[in-house]
Design a protein around this motif. Structure first.
Motif, PDB file in Angstrom:
ATOM      1  N   MET A  30       7.207  -7.804   0.583  1.00 11.43           N
ATOM      2  CA  MET A  30       8.319  -7.613  -0.342  1.00 11.43           C
ATOM      3  C   MET A  30       7.930  -6.956  -1.663  1.00 11.43           C
ATOM      4  SD  MET A  30      10.653  -8.797   1.456  1.00 11.43           S
ATOM      5  CE  MET A  30      12.085  -9.714   1.070  1.00 11.43           C
ATOM      6  N   CYS A  31       6.625  -6.888  -1.950  1.00  4.73           N
ATOM      7  CA  CYS A  31       6.219  -6.394  -3.267  1.00  4.73           C
ATOM      8  C   CYS A  31       4.780  -5.873  -3.225  1.00  4.73           C
ATOM      9  CB  CYS A  31       6.335  -7.513  -4.298  1.00  4.73           C
ATOM     10  SG  CYS A  31       5.203  -8.891  -4.005  1.00  4.73           S
ATOM     11  N   GLY A  32       4.318  -5.396  -4.355  1.00  4.41           N
ATOM     12  CA  GLY A  32       2.963  -4.891  -4.464  1.00  4.41           C
ATOM     13  C   GLY A  32       1.916  -5.957  -4.196  1.00  4.41           C
ATOM     14  N   MET A  33       2.199  -7.191  -4.549  1.00 11.50           N
ATOM     15  CA  MET A  33       1.246  -8.272  -4.300  1.00 11.50           C
ATOM     16  C   MET A  33       1.109  -8.528  -2.793  1.00 11.50           C
ATOM     17  SD  MET A  33      -0.792  -9.774  -5.981  1.00 11.50           S
ATOM     18  CE  MET A  33      -1.523 -11.130  -6.746  1.00 11.50           C
ATOM     19  N   CYS A  34       2.204  -8.389  -2.062  1.00 12.01           N
ATOM     20  CA  CYS A  34       2.155  -8.519  -0.600  1.00 12.01           C
ATOM     21  C   CYS A  34       1.242  -7.441  -0.017  1.00 12.01           C
ATOM     22  CB  CYS A  34       3.549  -8.384   0.000  1.00 12.01           C
ATOM     23  SG  CYS A  34       4.700  -9.694  -0.443  1.00 12.01           S
ATOM     24  N   GLU A  35       1.339  -6.235  -0.556  1.00 13.21           N
ATOM     25  CA  GLU A  35       0.485  -5.144  -0.091  1.00 13.21           C
ATOM     26  C   GLU A  35      -0.982  -5.498  -0.271  1.00 13.21           C
ATOM     27  OE1 GLU A  35       1.742  -1.784  -2.403  1.00 13.21           O
ATOM     28  OE2 GLU A  35       3.668  -1.637  -1.367  1.00 13.21           O
TER      29      GLU A  35
ATOM     30  N   ALA B 154     -13.073  -1.197   8.665  1.00 16.35           N
ATOM     31  CA  ALA B 154     -11.880  -0.373   8.433  1.00 16.35           C
ATOM     32  C   ALA B 154     -12.060   0.453   7.165  1.00 16.35           C
ATOM     33  CB  ALA B 154     -10.649  -1.256   8.308  1.00 16.35           C
ATOM     34  N   LYS B 155     -11.619   1.698   7.232  1.00 20.76           N
ATOM     35  CA  LYS B 155     -11.710   2.622   6.099  1.00 20.76           C
ATOM     36  C   LYS B 155     -10.303   3.033   5.678  1.00 20.76           C
ATOM     37  CE  LYS B 155     -16.211   3.013   6.592  1.00 20.76           C
ATOM     38  NZ  LYS B 155     -16.990   2.023   5.945  1.00 20.76           N
ATOM     39  N   ASN B 156     -10.174   3.450   4.423  1.00 24.97           N
ATOM     40  CA  ASN B 156      -8.907   3.990   3.901  1.00 24.97           C
ATOM     41  C   ASN B 156      -7.726   3.057   4.177  1.00 24.97           C
ATOM     42  OD1 ASN B 156     -10.332   6.376   3.169  1.00 24.97           O
ATOM     43  ND2 ASN B 156     -10.105   7.106   5.263  1.00 24.97           N
ATOM     44  N   VAL B 157      -7.860   1.785   3.831  1.00 18.98           N
ATOM     45  CA  VAL B 157      -6.820   0.789   4.088  1.00 18.98           C
ATOM     46  C   VAL B 157      -5.697   0.957   3.062  1.00 18.98           C
ATOM     47  CG1 VAL B 157      -6.304  -1.670   4.268  1.00 18.98           C
ATOM     48  CG2 VAL B 157      -8.540  -0.807   5.006  1.00 18.98           C
ATOM     49  N   THR B 158      -4.466   1.112   3.555  1.00 20.39           N
ATOM     50  CA  THR B 158      -3.298   1.216   2.689  1.00 20.39           C
ATOM     51  C   THR B 158      -2.203   0.308   3.233  1.00 20.39           C
ATOM     52  OG1 THR B 158      -2.323   3.056   3.923  1.00 20.39           O
ATOM     53  CG2 THR B 158      -3.801   3.631   2.098  1.00 20.39           C
ATOM     54  N   ALA B 159      -1.250  -0.046   2.383  1.00 18.32           N
ATOM     55  CA  ALA B 159      -0.091  -0.837   2.804  1.00 18.32           C
ATOM     56  C   ALA B 159       1.086  -0.460   1.920  1.00 18.32           C
ATOM     57  CB  ALA B 159      -0.382  -2.329   2.699  1.00 18.32           C
ATOM     58  N   SER B 160       2.273  -0.496   2.499  1.00 19.36           N
ATOM     59  CA  SER B 160       3.487  -0.194   1.756  1.00 19.36           C
ATOM     60  C   SER B 160       4.564  -1.202   2.109  1.00 19.36           C
ATOM     61  CB  SER B 160       3.980   1.220   2.091  1.00 19.36           C
ATOM     62  OG  SER B 160       5.284   1.419   1.579  1.00 19.36           O
ATOM     63  N   HIS B 161       5.026  -1.943   1.099  1.00 14.83           N
ATOM     64  CA  HIS B 161       6.110  -2.890   1.353  1.00 14.83           C
ATOM     65  C   HIS B 161       7.424  -2.148   1.589  1.00 14.83           C
ATOM     66  CE1 HIS B 161       6.518  -2.265  -3.012  1.00 14.83           C
ATOM     67  NE2 HIS B 161       7.780  -2.628  -2.858  1.00 14.83           N
ATOM     68  N   GLU B 162       7.543  -0.933   1.074  1.00 18.03           N
ATOM     69  CA  GLU B 162       8.775  -0.162   1.255  1.00 18.03           C
ATOM     70  C   GLU B 162       8.954   0.291   2.700  1.00 18.03           C
ATOM     71  OE1 GLU B 162       8.360   2.886  -1.651  1.00 18.03           O
ATOM     72  OE2 GLU B 162       8.953   1.564  -3.294  1.00 18.03           O
ATOM     73  N   SER B 163       7.874   0.704   3.347  1.00 20.97           N
ATOM     74  CA  SER B 163       7.966   1.138   4.749  1.00 20.97           C
ATOM     75  C   SER B 163       7.695  -0.003   5.725  1.00 20.97           C
ATOM     76  CB  SER B 163       6.979   2.273   5.019  1.00 20.97           C
ATOM     77  OG  SER B 163       5.643   1.792   4.983  1.00 20.97           O
ATOM     78  N   GLY B 164       7.020  -1.055   5.248  1.00 19.64           N
ATOM     79  CA  GLY B 164       6.654  -2.162   6.135  1.00 19.64           C
ATOM     80  C   GLY B 164       5.456  -1.847   7.005  1.00 19.64           C
ATOM     81  N   ASN B 165       4.644  -0.870   6.578  1.00 19.01           N
ATOM     82  CA  ASN B 165       3.483  -0.473   7.366  1.00 19.01           C
ATOM     83  C   ASN B 165       2.188  -0.625   6.586  1.00 19.01           C
ATOM     84  OD1 ASN B 165       4.912   0.403   9.678  1.00 19.01           O
ATOM     85  ND2 ASN B 165       5.352   2.355   8.706  1.00 19.01           N
ATOM     86  N   ALA B 166       1.129  -0.900   7.322  1.00 17.64           N
ATOM     87  CA  ALA B 166      -0.238  -0.859   6.792  1.00 17.64           C
ATOM     88  C   ALA B 166      -1.004   0.109   7.676  1.00 17.64           C
ATOM     89  CB  ALA B 166      -0.871  -2.240   6.833  1.00 17.64           C
ATOM     90  N   ASN B 167      -1.907   0.871   7.072  1.00 18.04           N
ATOM     91  CA  ASN B 167      -2.678   1.879   7.798  1.00 18.04           C
ATOM     92  C   ASN B 167      -4.154   1.732   7.476  1.00 18.04           C
ATOM     93  OD1 ASN B 167      -0.401   3.689   8.806  1.00 18.04           O
ATOM     94  ND2 ASN B 167       0.031   3.558   6.624  1.00 18.04           N
ATOM     95  N   PHE B 168      -4.981   2.077   8.450  1.00 20.66           N
ATOM     96  CA  PHE B 168      -6.419   2.125   8.231  1.00 20.66           C
ATOM     97  C   PHE B 168      -7.051   3.001   9.297  1.00 20.66           C
ATOM     98  CE2 PHE B 168      -5.581  -1.590  10.828  1.00 20.66           C
ATOM     99  CZ  PHE B 168      -6.535  -1.533  11.830  1.00 20.66           C
ATOM    100  N   THR B 169      -8.273   3.439   9.024  1.00 15.90           N
ATOM    101  CA  THR B 169      -9.027   4.269   9.960  1.00 15.90           C
ATOM    102  C   THR B 169     -10.174   3.446  10.530  1.00 15.90           C
ATOM    103  OG1 THR B 169      -8.487   6.221   8.654  1.00 15.90           O
ATOM    104  CG2 THR B 169     -10.319   6.428  10.202  1.00 15.90           C
ATOM    105  N   LEU B 170     -10.330   3.511  11.844  1.00 13.11           N
ATOM    106  CA  LEU B 170     -11.429   2.790  12.502  1.00 13.11           C
ATOM    107  C   LEU B 170     -12.728   3.567  12.358  1.00 13.11           C
ATOM    108  CD1 LEU B 170      -9.927   1.595  15.901  1.00 13.11           C
ATOM    109  CD2 LEU B 170     -10.547   0.202  13.937  1.00 13.11           C
TER     110      LEU B 170
END
Length: 101
Positions: A35-40, A54-70
């Motif tokens: 729901m917020c930046g703290m959740c990310e 994991a590399k390049n870990v990102t998260a977005s509460h707006e899209s509901g997605n988290a991404n990373f590179t193996l």
């Protein structure tokens, strides 16, 4: 409570649990409950704990997605088990996982 963000939807073509994710693949995890930046921050910390390489870990509460590179190959079932182990106790729900080369 009013939620101004779109509720994340499970991926239309989730990765099969029998699949193998290769080194360098970009993983997208759809997560309900951010729901917020703290959740990310909580999600990024949980991913780093579950998958230390994991590399390049990102998260977005707006899209509901988290991404990373193996950085090494792993099975989808092992990735999902590790992610569930660290993300579920934080109060979030994993809806699905997809990969891109």
């Amino acid at each position: 409570m009013i939620n101004f963000f779109k509720k994340p939807e499970a991926p239309k073509d989730p990765q099969s649990l029998d699949s193998i994710c290769r080194s360098g693949d970009r993983i997208t995890v759809t997560i309900d409950g951010m729901m917020c930046g703290m959740c990310e921050i909580h999600i990024k910390d949980a991913i780093r704990k579950a998958i230390p390489d994991a590399k390049n870990v990102t998260a977005s509460h707006e899209s509901g997605n988290a991404n990373f590179t193996l950085s090494k190959s792993e099975s989808v079932s092992d990735l999902m088990a590790a992610l569930h182990e660290t993300i579920d106790p934080e109060g979030y729900r994993i809806l699905g996982l997809t990969t891109k080369n």
